[in-house]
Design an enzyme around this catalytic site. Structure first.
Site, PDB file in Angstrom:
ATOM      1  CG  ASN A 126      -1.818  -1.188   1.288  1.00 37.64           C
ATOM      2  OD1 ASN A 126      -2.116  -1.799   0.267  1.00 37.64           O
ATOM      3  ND2 ASN A 126      -2.251  -1.539   2.475  1.00 37.64           N
ATOM      4  CD  GLN A 174       2.686   3.838   3.144  1.00 36.96           C
ATOM      5  OE1 GLN A 174       2.543   4.447   2.089  1.00 36.96           O
ATOM      6  NE2 GLN A 174       3.873   3.602   3.676  1.00 36.96           N
ATOM      7  CB  VAL A 183       3.001   1.878   9.334  1.00 39.17           C
ATOM      8  CG1 VAL A 183       4.425   2.102   9.833  1.00 39.17           C
ATOM      9  CG2 VAL A 183       2.098   1.404  10.459  1.00 39.17           C
ATOM     10  CG  HIS A 212       4.599  -1.876   5.391  1.00 43.84           C
ATOM     11  ND1 HIS A 212       4.403  -0.515   5.484  1.00 43.84           N
ATOM     12  CD2 HIS A 212       3.382  -2.429   5.567  1.00 43.84           C
ATOM     13  CE1 HIS A 212       3.133  -0.257   5.704  1.00 43.84           C
ATOM     14  NE2 HIS A 212       2.478  -1.412   5.746  1.00 43.84           N
TER      15      HIS A 212
END
Length: 130
Positions: free
Chosen positions: A85, A92, A94, A98
């Site tokens: 994301n 997203q 955070v 990732h």
């Protein structure tokens, strides 16, 4: 390496790591969609996938492969979602780049609702595809 003291991923410690390489780490998602849900992140704090270096891209790709082998052996899933994301509009939450590696299992209800694409797309068992 870049580090953000306010970033929850930057605060991860070696005891949290499931897999580690020179440039990236993998650890269990604290709100897993399914059993074995891993997050794979560059060690360097970068917000978006578009900001990683070529070396980090290669290391992230290799870690996805290594993590899949580990999850295959440990959990024997029926399939996977691999998801990134990028940006708040894409889900997203955070802002440390990732990759979600989410094992999927036939006829299992997901544990988490939210921004993971495809999380509700696990069909009922179809033996012809197993």
């Amino acid at each position: 390496m870049d580090f953000d003291p306010n970033c929850v991923f930057c605060q991860k410690q070696p005891v949290d790591f499931v897999i580690e390489s020179k440039l990236c780490i993998a650890f269990w998602d604290i709100h897993p969609v399914s059993k074995g849900h891993l997050l794979i992140v560059p060690k360097r704090h970068v917000a978006q996938i578009w900001e990683v270096t070529e070396a980090e891209k290669q290391a992230l790709g290799q870690m996805v492969e290594d993590a899949k082998k580990l999850l295959d052996a440990q959990f024997k899933p029926d399939g996977y979602n691999v998801s990134i994301n990028s940006g708040a509009a894409a889900g997203q939450s955070v802002f440390h780049c990732h990759i979600h590696l989410i094992p999927r299992y036939w006829n299992k209800v997901t544990k988490r609702v939210g921004a993971i694409p495809g999380q509700f797309l696990v069909p009922k068992a179809r033996p012809e595809f197993k």
